[in-house]
Design a protein around this motif. Sequence first.
Motif, PDB file in Angstrom:
ATOM      1  N   GLY A   1       0.800  -1.209   0.000  1.00 43.22           N
ATOM      2  CA  GLY A   1       0.000   0.000   0.000  1.00 43.22           C
ATOM      3  C   GLY A   1       0.835   1.261   0.000  1.00 43.22           C
ATOM      4  O   GLY A   1       2.074   1.218  -0.112  1.00 43.22           O
ATOM      5  N   SER A   2       0.158   2.397   0.146  1.00 48.36           N
ATOM      6  CA  SER A   2       0.808   3.696   0.104  1.00 48.36           C
ATOM      7  C   SER A   2       0.336   4.576   1.249  1.00 48.36           C
ATOM      8  O   SER A   2      -0.785   4.437   1.732  1.00 48.36           O
ATOM      9  CB  SER A   2       0.496   4.404  -1.216  1.00 48.36           C
TER      10      SER A   2
ATOM     11  N   GLY B   1      13.249   4.154  -5.302  1.00 43.99           N
ATOM     12  CA  GLY B   1      12.265   3.632  -6.230  1.00 43.99           C
ATOM     13  C   GLY B   1      10.887   3.450  -5.633  1.00 43.99           C
ATOM     14  O   GLY B   1       9.927   3.159  -6.357  1.00 43.99           O
ATOM     15  N   ARG B   2      10.776   3.597  -4.308  1.00 42.86           N
ATOM     16  CA  ARG B   2       9.469   3.430  -3.647  1.00 42.86           C
ATOM     17  C   ARG B   2       8.988   4.718  -2.980  1.00 42.86           C
ATOM     18  O   ARG B   2       7.798   4.989  -2.945  1.00 42.86           O
ATOM     19  CB  ARG B   2       9.543   2.323  -2.599  1.00 42.86           C
ATOM     20  N   PHE B   3       9.909   5.486  -2.418  1.00 41.76           N
ATOM     21  CA  PHE B   3       9.561   6.715  -1.691  1.00 41.76           C
ATOM     22  C   PHE B   3       9.975   7.936  -2.515  1.00 41.76           C
ATOM     23  O   PHE B   3      10.979   7.907  -3.239  1.00 41.76           O
ATOM     24  CB  PHE B   3      10.272   6.770  -0.354  1.00 41.76           C
ATOM     25  N   ILE B   4       9.207   9.010  -2.365  1.00 40.28           N
ATOM     26  CA  ILE B   4       9.531  10.275  -3.032  1.00 40.28           C
ATOM     27  C   ILE B   4       9.423  11.405  -2.021  1.00 40.28           C
ATOM     28  O   ILE B   4       8.378  11.567  -1.389  1.00 40.28           O
ATOM     29  CB  ILE B   4       8.585  10.550  -4.214  1.00 40.28           C
TER      30      ILE B   4
ATOM     31  N   ALA C   1      15.299   9.973   3.554  1.00 41.06           N
ATOM     32  CA  ALA C   1      15.413  10.778   2.349  1.00 41.06           C
ATOM     33  C   ALA C   1      15.697  12.215   2.742  1.00 41.06           C
ATOM     34  O   ALA C   1      15.281  12.659   3.817  1.00 41.06           O
ATOM     35  CB  ALA C   1      14.136  10.711   1.518  1.00 41.06           C
ATOM     36  N   SER C   2      16.398  12.956   1.869  1.00 47.87           N
ATOM     37  CA  SER C   2      16.679  14.357   2.130  1.00 47.87           C
ATOM     38  C   SER C   2      16.476  15.166   0.859  1.00 47.87           C
ATOM     39  O   SER C   2      16.520  14.622  -0.255  1.00 47.87           O
ATOM     40  CB  SER C   2      18.101  14.541   2.659  1.00 47.87           C
ATOM     41  N   ILE C   3      16.279  16.484   1.056  1.00 45.37           N
ATOM     42  CA  ILE C   3      16.078  17.370  -0.085  1.00 45.37           C
ATOM     43  C   ILE C   3      16.714  18.713   0.235  1.00 45.37           C
ATOM     44  O   ILE C   3      16.567  19.243   1.344  1.00 45.37           O
ATOM     45  CB  ILE C   3      14.578  17.509  -0.422  1.00 45.37           C
ATOM     46  N   THR C   4      17.465  19.240  -0.734  1.00 43.79           N
ATOM     47  CA  THR C   4      18.079  20.542  -0.585  1.00 43.79           C
ATOM     48  C   THR C   4      17.762  21.375  -1.815  1.00 43.79           C
ATOM     49  O   THR C   4      17.044  20.915  -2.715  1.00 43.79           O
ATOM     50  CB  THR C   4      19.596  20.427  -0.406  1.00 43.79           C
ATOM     51  N   SER C   5      18.316  22.587  -1.869  1.00 42.76           N
ATOM     52  CA  SER C   5      18.014  23.479  -2.984  1.00 42.76           C
ATOM     53  C   SER C   5      18.388  22.827  -4.300  1.00 42.76           C
ATOM     54  O   SER C   5      19.355  22.082  -4.395  1.00 42.76           O
ATOM     55  CB  SER C   5      18.761  24.791  -2.813  1.00 42.76           C
TER      56      SER C   5
ATOM     57  N   TYR D   1       6.959  16.723   2.203  1.00 46.54           N
ATOM     58  CA  TYR D   1       6.177  15.508   2.020  1.00 46.54           C
ATOM     59  C   TYR D   1       7.084  14.285   1.863  1.00 46.54           C
ATOM     60  O   TYR D   1       8.243  14.396   1.451  1.00 46.54           O
ATOM     61  CB  TYR D   1       5.308  15.602   0.760  1.00 46.54           C
ATOM     62  N   LEU D   2       6.516  13.131   2.163  1.00 45.53           N
ATOM     63  CA  LEU D   2       7.152  11.863   1.837  1.00 45.53           C
ATOM     64  C   LEU D   2       6.063  10.941   1.308  1.00 45.53           C
ATOM     65  O   LEU D   2       5.200  10.497   2.073  1.00 45.53           O
ATOM     66  CB  LEU D   2       7.840  11.228   3.041  1.00 45.53           C
ATOM     67  N   GLN D   3       6.086  10.694   0.016  1.00 44.41           N
ATOM     68  CA  GLN D   3       5.157   9.751  -0.595  1.00 44.41           C
ATOM     69  C   GLN D   3       5.779   8.367  -0.509  1.00 44.41           C
ATOM     70  O   GLN D   3       6.878   8.142  -1.025  1.00 44.41           O
ATOM     71  CB  GLN D   3       4.900  10.122  -2.058  1.00 44.41           C
TER      72      GLN D   3
END
Length: 116
Positions: free
Chosen positions: A16-17, A65-68, A49-53, A79-81
């Motif tokens: 599931g998601s 491949g599973r999380f965004i 997971a991490s996100i920067t500029s 967000y984390l999908q």
Amino acid sequence: QVQLVESGGGLAQPGGSLRLSCAASGRIFNDDRMAWYRQAPGKERELVASITSGPVTTYADSVKGRFIISKEDDWNLLYLQMNSLKPEDTAVYYCHLWRRSVGNFWGRGTLVTVSA
């Protein structure tokens, strides 16, 4: 000071998601580094997971491949999908922000349980 509040956790079946959200009390700056960590029972907290500029994103091998991970700076949201969930994804998920010259901020976490 930045306050982070996670939401969206809960129970999901394998395969599931779920979509986690993190609301920041103040503005998210372009060079802030934001991330999701998780801690399973009896285990150490780990980076998911991490996100920067850019944005530039990184993922743990176990979730590639599973999380965004994504963010909306105008709305101070992270967000984390999570797709194709597995029982081993069960953990408390924490929102994290690192700001230059200020330091680290953590949310209180949201529990994700993956079980049939």
